[in-house]
Motif scaffolding. Structure first.
Motif, short mmCIF file in Angstrom:
data_model
loop_
_atom_site.label_atom_id
_atom_site.label_comp_id
_atom_site.label_asym_id
_atom_site.label_seq_id
_atom_site.Cartn_x
_atom_site.Cartn_y
_atom_site.Cartn_z
N VAL A 76 0.86 -1.19 0.00
CA VAL A 76 0.00 0.00 0.00
C VAL A 76 0.90 1.23 0.00
O VAL A 76 1.72 1.42 0.89
CB VAL A 76 -0.91 0.00 1.24
N ARG A 77 0.75 2.04 -1.02
CA ARG A 77 1.59 3.22 -1.15
C ARG A 77 1.11 4.33 -0.21
O ARG A 77 -0.09 4.47 0.05
CB ARG A 77 1.60 3.73 -2.59
N ALA A 78 2.06 5.10 0.29
CA ALA A 78 1.72 6.23 1.16
C ALA A 78 1.03 7.30 0.33
O ALA A 78 1.44 7.62 -0.80
CB ALA A 78 2.98 6.79 1.81
N TRP A 116 1.64 6.30 7.79
CA TRP A 116 2.18 6.90 6.56
C TRP A 116 3.68 6.64 6.47
O TRP A 116 4.19 6.25 5.40
CB TRP A 116 1.92 8.41 6.56
N PHE A 117 4.42 6.84 7.57
CA PHE A 117 5.87 6.62 7.54
C PHE A 117 6.20 5.14 7.33
O PHE A 117 7.18 4.83 6.66
CB PHE A 117 6.51 7.13 8.83
N ARG A 118 5.42 4.25 7.88
CA ARG A 118 5.67 2.83 7.68
C ARG A 118 5.48 2.46 6.21
O ARG A 118 6.29 1.74 5.62
CB ARG A 118 4.75 2.00 8.57
N GLN A 123 7.95 1.46 0.71
CA GLN A 123 8.10 1.79 -0.71
C GLN A 123 9.57 1.77 -1.13
O GLN A 123 9.88 1.41 -2.28
CB GLN A 123 7.52 3.18 -0.99
N ASP A 124 10.47 2.17 -0.25
CA ASP A 124 11.89 2.24 -0.59
C ASP A 124 12.60 0.91 -0.44
O ASP A 124 13.75 0.78 -0.85
CB ASP A 124 12.59 3.29 0.29
N THR A 345 4.62 -4.54 8.53
CA THR A 345 3.30 -4.94 8.07
C THR A 345 2.23 -4.01 8.63
O THR A 345 2.43 -3.32 9.63
CB THR A 345 2.98 -6.38 8.51
N GLU A 346 1.06 -4.05 8.01
CA GLU A 346 -0.05 -3.21 8.45
C GLU A 346 -0.61 -3.67 9.79
O GLU A 346 -1.31 -2.94 10.46
CB GLU A 346 -1.17 -3.24 7.40
N SER A 347 -0.34 -4.92 10.18
CA SER A 347 -0.90 -5.45 11.42
C SER A 347 -0.16 -4.97 12.66
O SER A 347 -0.56 -5.26 13.77
CB SER A 347 -0.87 -6.98 11.40
#
Length: 378
Positions: A76-78, A116-118, A123-124, A345-347
């Motif tokens: 998931v992109r910021a 957002w920072f995660r 992404q990088d 991860t998002e979790s």
């Protein structure tokens, strides 16, 4: 002026033991010896490696990754946010104390800023396929180089180079030794050329030091005809490297048992070759034995100093390897590369909430909420 400075830098007494010098390495009677200008060939060889690598990754590595079911999770992109993007690029990728301030500046909640920072850090991070491509390329080279080194070893009987009572310092250069040296040195130069685009790990600085020390060591051993020692040193390094890269490939493919088995084999070979054979046989031969023949000289200290730099790095990496082995011995599912930057991860937000509730005594269905810390694979 420059000619005088050059003569002083390359004076015989600096790089050779007493009674020997550059004249010993002049071609004669049909015998060929290493020359300084030979090293220029490593530049075009390194450039060729860069081209071959791109072709290999597109025609071999990517289809192999598909065959082994190596795939990337959808990230998931910021969302676009100029304030957070500016802070991310110019100040820090891991804000802690200023999260509340950034929250006020952007109108987002603290949790949204952290998320957002995660996502932006993810992404990088290089994709799993990219890491597989790099590992497969290095595996192929190290494997071929190892067997090439074994073939060249037939022509090498002693790692002592100049330090030989039977005048083996004048052993001529064989074609197999020439190509082995040029290809190995060209490969390490190509690694320096591609360092900006390769996967960066936590030991990035140590890797750069290792590459520079290796290039200096190979180049110097070529200049002063320490071909025997140089050949054995390169062979000892290649003996374990292809196992490490193959373990990475199976790791990215999710072949857990195969990865663990190969990594255990790699750890054993690494320790035997770099913590036993290299220091107690090769370095002992280049450090102790010469002193029984000649008084020490600057070239002696320079060559062995580079070997000691490599040995210190080997001890550092051995510590990381043992930590990784210990982690999966009790029954963990898969080996994690201690040097890799793990994807978040998002979790993790939900896990943080569970940890907070657990500390405050919250229960779920009569049972304390458990912290489900799953290991994250590289």
């Amino acid at each position: 002026m420059f000619s005088e400075l050059r003569e002083q830098i390359w004076a015989d007494w600096i790089w050779f033991p007493e009674g020997h010098g550059w004249d010993d390495l002049k071609d004669h009677d049909g015998k060929v010896f290493p020359k300084t200008q030979d090293l220029w060939a490593t530049i075009p060889i390194a450039l060729c490696f860069l081209v071959i690598r791109q072709i290999f990754e597109r025609t071999v590595a990517i289809p192999l990754a598909s065959l082994m079911k190596v795939s990337d999770k959808q990230r998931v992109r910021a969302s676009p946010n100029p304030v957070l993007e500016s802070y991310f690029c110019s100040t820090s990728k891991h804000p802690t104390q200023v999260v509340l301030l950034l929250s006020k500046q952007t109108g987002c909640s603290v949790r949204q800023v952290q998320r957002w920072f995660r996502r932006r850090r993810n992404q990088d991070r290089p994709s799993k396929v990219k890491k597989f491509r790099e590992a497969s390329w290095r595996f192929t080279f190290y494997l071929l180089a190892f067997f090439a080194g074994l073939a060249v070893l037939v022509d090498v009987s002693s790692p002592s180079g100049f330090y030989n009572k039977q005048n083996k310092k004048k052993s001529p250069l064989l074609p197999s030794q020439y190509w082995y040296y040029m290809i190995e040195l060209g490969f390490y130069v190509s690694l320096l050329f591609s360092v900006a685009s390769d996967v960066k790990r936590k030991d990035f600085k140590e890797q750069i030091i290792h590459h520079l020390a290796t290039i200096a060591l190979i180049g110097f051993s070529w200049l002063v005809n320490y071909i025997r020692a140089g050949t054995l040193i390169m062979l000892v390094h290649d003996a374990a490297d292809y196992l490490m890269e193959s373990a990475k490939m199976f790791n990215y493919a999710g072949w857990r048992k195969t990865c663990n088995f190969i990594f255990t084999l790699f750890a054993a070979v690494f320790i035997i070759t770099r913590l036993v054979i290299l220091p107690f046989w090769i370095i002992h031969t280049t450090w102790v034995y010469p002193l029984t023949l000649y008084p020490p000289f600057i070239g002696f200290y320079f060559f062995n100093g580079l070997l000691f730099v490599l040995q210190i790095l080997h001890i550092f990496w051995a510590g990381l390897i043992l930590r990784m082995v210990i982690k999966f011995l009790p029954g963990n599912d898969i080996v994690e590369d201690e040097r890799s930057d793990k994807e978040e991860t998002e979790s993790e937000d939900e896990e943080d909430e569970h940890r907070g509730k657990s500390k405050n005594g919250h229960v779920l269905n009569g049972h304390t909420v458990l912290n489900n810390n799953h290991s994250k694979t590289d």
